[in-house]
Design a protein around this motif. Structure first.
Motif, PDB file in Angstrom:
ATOM      1  N   SER A 179       1.671  39.761  78.260  1.00 37.79           N
ATOM      2  CA  SER A 179       0.615  38.785  78.498  1.00 37.79           C
ATOM      3  C   SER A 179      -0.720  39.346  78.032  1.00 37.79           C
ATOM      4  O   SER A 179      -1.251  40.258  78.671  1.00 37.79           O
ATOM      5  CB  SER A 179       0.544  38.416  79.988  1.00 37.79           C
ATOM      6  OG  SER A 179      -0.417  37.419  80.213  1.00 37.79           O
ATOM      7  N   ILE A 235       7.033  35.182  84.422  1.00 38.16           N
ATOM      8  CA  ILE A 235       5.884  34.761  83.623  1.00 38.16           C
ATOM      9  C   ILE A 235       5.825  33.238  83.561  1.00 38.16           C
ATOM     10  O   ILE A 235       6.835  32.576  83.329  1.00 38.16           O
ATOM     11  CB  ILE A 235       5.966  35.303  82.186  1.00 38.16           C
ATOM     12  CG1 ILE A 235       6.033  36.833  82.178  1.00 38.16           C
ATOM     13  CG2 ILE A 235       4.772  34.836  81.355  1.00 38.16           C
ATOM     14  CD1 ILE A 235       6.254  37.430  80.809  1.00 38.16           C
ATOM     15  N   SER A 236       4.644  32.709  83.771  1.00 39.57           N
ATOM     16  CA  SER A 236       4.400  31.288  83.552  1.00 39.57           C
ATOM     17  C   SER A 236       3.028  31.133  82.902  1.00 39.57           C
ATOM     18  O   SER A 236       2.221  32.066  82.913  1.00 39.57           O
ATOM     19  CB  SER A 236       4.476  30.498  84.860  1.00 39.57           C
ATOM     20  OG  SER A 236       3.487  30.953  85.768  1.00 39.57           O
ATOM     21  N   ARG A 237       2.772  29.988  82.317  1.00 39.86           N
ATOM     22  CA  ARG A 237       1.503  29.728  81.653  1.00 39.86           C
ATOM     23  C   ARG A 237       1.003  28.334  82.025  1.00 39.86           C
ATOM     24  O   ARG A 237       1.797  27.416  82.263  1.00 39.86           O
ATOM     25  CB  ARG A 237       1.658  29.791  80.124  1.00 39.86           C
ATOM     26  CG  ARG A 237       2.057  31.143  79.584  1.00 39.86           C
ATOM     27  CD  ARG A 237       0.898  32.098  79.452  1.00 39.86           C
ATOM     28  NE  ARG A 237       1.253  33.245  78.625  1.00 39.86           N
ATOM     29  CZ  ARG A 237       1.763  34.387  79.102  1.00 39.86           C
ATOM     30  NH1 ARG A 237       1.956  34.519  80.411  1.00 39.86           N
ATOM     31  NH2 ARG A 237       2.065  35.386  78.286  1.00 39.86           N
TER      32      ARG A 237
END
Length: 328
Positions: A179, A235-237
């Motif tokens: 990230s 992980i996320s966005r």
């Protein structure tokens, strides 16, 4: 009829690192005759994970044996030796260490693997990039292969993409490397397009490959032997972050297409006036495999018509023939 263009993260990141490197690898299709032991170990580990995740056997020893068999098949296919003397020189990226790692992985995650609903193993995807103000990307597909796709009951059965990674480091820089990360963002973009509101995000499923004397103070799995650990990173966005990735990748692809178009119009230039060298990348991660060609030849498009010594011609493709048109 407009030809559809296919791109994946490997191609995009290669161009960003050095356009001339992209030219050698993805226009001329030159690649070294052999690959590194580290890469072979990573490929073999992926095959072992495919077997371990997909099996429904209740016997842990049988699951580990099947996974190890898959590991060795890929190991041999890539030309690696299995004799003891070679294994000693390769340690910790050795067959014995792989078996030890698989055993501890199974001990750690066997119950978790039973709980999830596995949807896909090594599944290809292709998603259109659509229009933007840089280029008409309706004829450009972004492609890749997802290691695993599953539903997690602890996340309200939302869909998660899993990506396996091996590493020789458990330093904070490894955790931070995801990230920002264009490959991860591309997978998240594809996941959102494919699964919509049912998509949760991504899981980096790490496996450290270190000698027994490394990782003593920082290892993440205190119940594992020194040198073995399995860090996981969820992980996320946000949607605007994925929009940013979309703009960045289409901007890069538009430059690739423009540079490629320049090749068709070039006649007898004394140097290659497209795909410029990025000399700040010549010594990133060691020495670039194309460095000597860059030093010796000003216009390889005209002066180097044959495959250089030490290389073979092997076209990289973001999809196999059977993957074209696949949209899971």
């Amino acid at each position: 009829m407009i030809e559809t263009k296919y791109f994946d993260n490997t191609m995009v990141e290669c161009f960003r690192r050095c356009p001339r490197k992209y030219y050698f690898r993805h226009v001329r299709h030159w690649t070294p005759q052999s690959i590194s032991p580290a890469l072979v170990f990573g490929l073999s580990w992926h095959e072992a994970m495919d077997s371990m995740w997909a099996t429904n056997k209740s016997d842990k020893n049988a699951i580990i044996k099947d996974a190890m068999d898959a590991f060795i098949v890929t190991w041999k296919k890539e030309g690696m030796s299995t004799d003891d003397a070679t294994q000693m020189t390769l340690y910790p990226r050795s067959i014995g260490r792989a078996h030890e790692m698989l055993t501890y992985y199974m001990d750690k995650y066997s119950e978790w693997l039973k709980a999830i609903d596995l949807i896909h193993v090594e599944v290809p995807f292709s998603v259109p990039l659509g229009h933007n103000n840089v280029l008409d990307t309706n004829q450009v597909l972004y492609m890749g292969r997802l290691d695993k796709v599953y539903k997690d009951p602890r996340l309200n059965n939302q869909v998660v993409i899993c990506d396996h990674k091996t590493t020789s480091s458990d330093a904070s820089s490894w955790y931070e490397s995801f990230s920002p990360n264009s490959q991860v963002d591309g997978y998240l973009y594809a996941g959102k397009m494919l699964y919509g509101d049912d998509f949760w995000g991504m899981l980096i499923d790490g496996a450290t490959v270190m000698k027994g004397t490394k990782g003593k103070e920082k290892r993440s799995d205190r119940d594992m032997p020194i040198g073995i650990s399995f860090p996981r990173i969820p992980i996320s966005r946000q949607l605007n972050q994925l929009d940013a990735w979309h703009w960045e990748v289409t901007d890069t692809i538009s430059t690739i297409l423009a540079d490629t178009d320049m090749l068709d119009r070039m006649v007898d230039a004394p140097y290659l006036p497209t795909f410029p060298k990025n000399t700040t990348s010549c010594f990133c991660y060691g020495s670039c495999i194309y460095k000597d060609i860059c030093k010796m030849i000003a216009n390889p498009h005209i002066e180097q018509l044959t495959v250089p010594d030490g290389f073979i011609e092997s076209k990289w493709s973001p999809m196999k023939a059977e993957d074209i048109g696949v949209n899971i």
